[in-house]
Design an enzyme around this catalytic site. Structure first.
Site, mmCIF file in Angstrom:
data_model
loop_
_atom_site.group_PDB
_atom_site.id
_atom_site.type_symbol
_atom_site.label_atom_id
_atom_site.label_comp_id
_atom_site.label_asym_id
_atom_site.label_seq_id
_atom_site.Cartn_x
_atom_site.Cartn_y
_atom_site.Cartn_z
ATOM 1 N N ILE A 64 0.841 -1.203 0.000
ATOM 2 C CA ILE A 64 0.000 0.000 0.000
ATOM 3 C C ILE A 64 0.875 1.250 0.000
ATOM 4 O O ILE A 64 0.405 2.331 0.346
ATOM 5 C CB ILE A 64 -0.972 0.026 1.199
ATOM 6 N N SER A 65 2.150 1.104 -0.373
ATOM 7 C CA SER A 65 3.067 2.243 -0.335
ATOM 8 C C SER A 65 3.177 2.880 -1.717
ATOM 9 O O SER A 65 2.383 3.752 -2.071
ATOM 10 C CB SER A 65 4.436 1.802 0.188
ATOM 11 N N ARG A 66 4.126 2.416 -2.521
ATOM 12 C CA ARG A 66 4.289 2.833 -3.908
ATOM 13 C C ARG A 66 4.670 1.601 -4.701
ATOM 14 O O ARG A 66 5.381 0.712 -4.214
ATOM 15 C CB ARG A 66 5.361 3.916 -4.051
ATOM 16 N N GLU A 71 0.751 3.297 -13.099
ATOM 17 C CA GLU A 71 -0.655 3.222 -12.727
ATOM 18 C C GLU A 71 -1.471 3.964 -13.777
ATOM 19 O O GLU A 71 -1.244 5.154 -13.966
ATOM 20 C CB GLU A 71 -0.892 3.845 -11.340
ATOM 21 N N HIS A 120 -5.264 2.252 -6.506
ATOM 22 C CA HIS A 120 -4.750 3.244 -5.568
ATOM 23 C C HIS A 120 -5.895 3.893 -4.775
ATOM 24 O O HIS A 120 -6.104 5.107 -4.799
ATOM 25 C CB HIS A 120 -3.933 4.309 -6.307
#
Length: 282
Positions: A196-198, A227, A246
């Protein structure tokens, strides 16, 4: 209007902050970001123009932690796959071997124990999970005790013991592809990786190979690179992957809170006051 612009509020990395834009705005004083991650900004470049920067760490932490736990649960209990089975036209019965993974009392390894990571630990505690964490700096003893978290100085120890590994770090040169082939091979073959970061914190090519070969059980990703992924990307074709677009902060209340936090930062900068969430170039 370029001489009138004193502040920029960045939403979803827009507008792109480059040298050309900075040169065109001679009276720009502050850039306020709608979120905590600042990897899309060249902080040193912005600072050379005398422009201050701020993010919104307080508004995003709870919603992002919720998203992390939602992905963990959805992957463990195969909710997306199960939904497809339940609504399929030809479904007459459930397969007896349609089995998920038990979350209660499983071991969760959290990589990155900042405000979001700590809130994930609080949520995981309610599921009676055993919590390990790896962080640049160790949390205070009473904070560890509150969530029953055990500090792993070495990331390898966390990877080897965890049933679920959740990545909650900022993207920096040091964390780029932090989780690669070697790290995945240290994980249990029954383990799930949650990011859930990058997207670039995980080596996606290595992840595809690990999922295909059964090196790890599954992955749940709220972030990818790029993305969105190209429509022919192999990650989109694997059954043991959940990908969301995201969604970390995407709630109505959080969006409002982010805007309010950004406005607070902007007004402080314009009035010569300390900026509550100022970010300095490292």
């Amino acid at each position: 209007l370029s001489k009138k612009v004193q502040a920029i509020y960045l939403w979803w990395h827009k507008p792109v902050i480059d040298q050309e834009l900075l040169q065109s705005l001679p009276n720009l004083k502050v850039i306020a970001n709608s979120g905590v991650g600042m990897d899309h900004l060249d902080l040193k470049l912005v600072a050379t123009f005398g422009v201050k920067m701020a993010n919104a760490p307080h508004a995003v932490s709870s919603s992002t932690a919720d998203t992390g736990m939602a992905l963990l649960l959805a992957s463990a209990r195969r909710l997306v796959e199960g939904c497809h089975v339940a609504v399929s036209p030809g479904m007459e019965y459930y397969e007896a071997d349609f089995l998920g993974v038990k979350v209660t009392r499983a071991t969760l390894g959290i990589i990155g124990m900042g405000s979001i990571g700590y809130k994930i630990a609080l949520r995981a505690r309610a599921f009676e999970m055993n919590i390990l964490y790896h962080n640049r700096t160790r949390r205070k003893e009473h904070e560890e005790q509150l969530v029953g978290a055990i500090y792993c100085e070495k990331i390898d120890s966390l990877l080897q013991q965890s049933d679920f590994v959740m990545v909650v770090v900022s993207l920096t040169p040091q964390t780029h592809k932090l989780i690669g082939k070697r790290e995945m091979e240290l994980m249990k073959p029954t383990a799930t990786l949650i990011n859930i970061s990058r997207g670039a914190v995980v080596d996606q090519e290595a992840l595809v190979r690990a999922l295909q070969a059964g090196v790890i059980r599954a992955a749940a990703l709220d972030v990818t690179y790029p993305e969105p992924l190209p429509r022919d990307h192999p990650l989109l074709k694997l059954k043991n992957v959940i990908i969301t677009p995201h969604l970390g902060i995407k709630t109505e209340k959080t969006t409002r809170m982010i805007t309010e936090e950004a406005v607070e930062n902007i007004l402080a900068a314009l009035n010569g006051l300390p900026i509550p969430s100022e970010v300095l170039p490292s």
